[in-house]
Design an enzyme around this catalytic site. Structure first.
Site, mmCIF file in Angstrom:
data_model
loop_
_atom_site.group_PDB
_atom_site.id
_atom_site.type_symbol
_atom_site.label_atom_id
_atom_site.label_comp_id
_atom_site.label_asym_id
_atom_site.label_seq_id
_atom_site.Cartn_x
_atom_site.Cartn_y
_atom_site.Cartn_z
ATOM 1 N N SER A 81 -9.298 9.161 -3.414
ATOM 2 C CA SER A 81 -10.424 8.424 -2.859
ATOM 3 C C SER A 81 -10.179 8.207 -1.375
ATOM 4 C CB SER A 81 -10.572 7.076 -3.554
ATOM 5 O OG SER A 81 -11.454 6.232 -2.840
ATOM 6 N N SER A 82 -11.245 8.144 -0.608
ATOM 7 C CA SER A 82 -11.095 7.943 0.834
ATOM 8 C C SER A 82 -10.546 6.555 1.156
ATOM 9 C CB SER A 82 -12.431 8.148 1.545
ATOM 10 O OG SER A 82 -13.417 7.276 1.031
ATOM 11 N N CYS A 83 -10.542 5.639 0.187
ATOM 12 C CA CYS A 83 -10.021 4.294 0.449
ATOM 13 C C CYS A 83 -8.496 4.279 0.570
ATOM 14 C CB CYS A 83 -10.470 3.322 -0.638
ATOM 15 S SG CYS A 83 -9.684 3.568 -2.233
ATOM 16 N N TYR B 230 -6.693 -0.519 -5.995
ATOM 17 C CA TYR B 230 -7.201 0.814 -6.348
ATOM 18 C C TYR B 230 -6.630 1.859 -5.392
ATOM 19 C CZ TYR B 230 -10.531 4.603 -7.205
ATOM 20 O OH TYR B 230 -11.099 5.815 -7.495
ATOM 21 N N LYS C 293 -4.115 5.231 -6.134
ATOM 22 C CA LYS C 293 -4.431 6.602 -5.739
ATOM 23 C C LYS C 293 -3.357 7.190 -4.823
ATOM 24 C CE LYS C 293 -8.205 7.349 -7.986
ATOM 25 N NZ LYS C 293 -8.285 8.419 -8.999
ATOM 26 N N HIS D 164 -21.017 1.169 -6.729
ATOM 27 C CA HIS D 164 -20.824 1.364 -5.296
ATOM 28 C C HIS D 164 -22.132 1.107 -4.553
ATOM 29 C CE1 HIS D 164 -17.283 3.655 -6.831
ATOM 30 N NE2 HIS D 164 -16.726 3.076 -5.793
#
Length: 312
Positions: free
Chosen positions: A108-110, A137, A141, A180
């Site tokens: 994920s880009s987070c 989260y 990842k 989201h």
């Protein structure tokens, strides 16, 4: 990949997993393996190991994860960390143990620092503090990425990881507590229109910039990467286009046909001020997204009306 290869999609019921399933079917793959949660709890190490031992999997798309928006990430912090750590650890280890040819892990880009230089390159990982609201989260990842790196180095596996930007489209989650930003806005605006309201509420100031990618574009990228990419380095997958939350809401209003006003709730968090991925690496390999944002929102709206709204 051979058309008769045994391909396991972990998380086939989710938005990403179901899109990968559709893509593989359209390409003529004949042996796509899936399991319901009631039959296989991916958090259970023994169940996962037994599954890989009996199914003789060739390829894995690891799309299973516990996901949600700012609110869910902030409230269910322990679950987001624990569940995702267990899912990815069990699948990656069993894939190695049972000689899977190749595995693709979806991150994920987070994972990137909250204030990473924009657009965000892959080497920004672990160079700064994470966005606090979704830190658990993101950490899960990051652990998955490092598992991939470590197994490749120690065991010579051919596992890869990709980092998609914000996703939307068919099969999305429209629960206002856990979804989201794009699906949440779509549902809010549809309901405001149907209820004859003159305005609706958006969290934050509306100023943060976000990049969005239609989920079928990501599915195509995943299959492309599994067939064309082998590296210990993670790779970004994004559209390259960004829009403010305010402009996103206005675009959704236009698609839905609602001319009401936006009321910004500035007591709620904005999250990361800007998040645009640098997707140069995958584009140099030959992949490009196909679905523009307004077209994608129209597709998502059509899917919402057909498959989601009747069940709300």
């Amino acid at each position: 990949m051979r058309k008769d290869a045994r391909i396991f999609i972990a998380g086939h019921r989710g938005m990403v997993g179901s899109a990968i399933y559709r893509k593989l079917q359209s390409l003529g793959f004949e042996d796509i393996i899936t399991r319901e949660f009631t039959d296989l709890d991916l958090r259970n190490q023994q169940q996962v190991d037994d599954f890989f031992a009996t199914e003789h999997i060739d390829y894995v798309f690891l799309a299973a994860a516990k996901v949600g928006g700012i609110n869910a990430n902030n409230i269910y912090r322990a679950e987001f960390l624990y569940d995702n750590l267990m899912i990815e650890s069990n699948i990656i280890h069993s894939a190695y143990k049972h000689s899977v040819i190749k595995l693709l892990f979806l991150g994920s880009s987070c994972i990137y620092p909250k204030l990473a230089p924009q657009p965000i390159k892959e080497d920004s990982l672990l160079t700064g503090l994470l966005e606090p609201t979704n830190e658990p989260y993101a950490l899960s990842k990051i652990a998955g990425i490092k598992l991939i790196e470590s197994y490749n180095r120690q065991y010579k596996t051919d596992f890869i990881s990709c980092m998609p930007t914000n996703l939307y489209g068919q099969g999305d989650n429209y629960d206002l507590e856990n979804s989201h930003v794009l699906p949440a806005l779509l549902r809010k605006i549809v309901e405001a229109k149907e209820q004859g309201k003159s305005k609706y509420t958006v969290w934050g100031t509306g100023s943060p910039l976000r990049e969005f990618l239609y989920v079928d574009d990501l599915a195509e990228a995943c299959v492309f990467l599994l067939e064309n990419y082998s590296s210990n380095a993670t790779i970004n997958v994004g559209s390259g286009m960004e829009t403010s939350i305010k402009d996103l809401a206005l675009t959704i209003q236009d698609v839905v046909g609602f001319d009401g006003e936006i009321e910004f709730d500035t007591t709620k968090p904005d999250g990361t001020p800007r998040k645009l991925l640098d997707s140069t690496k995958i584009k140099k390999l030959g992949w490009e997204p196909k679905v523009e944002l307004r077209e994608g929102i129209q597709k998502a709206y059509n899917d919402f009306l057909k498959n989601v709204k009747p069940n709300l």
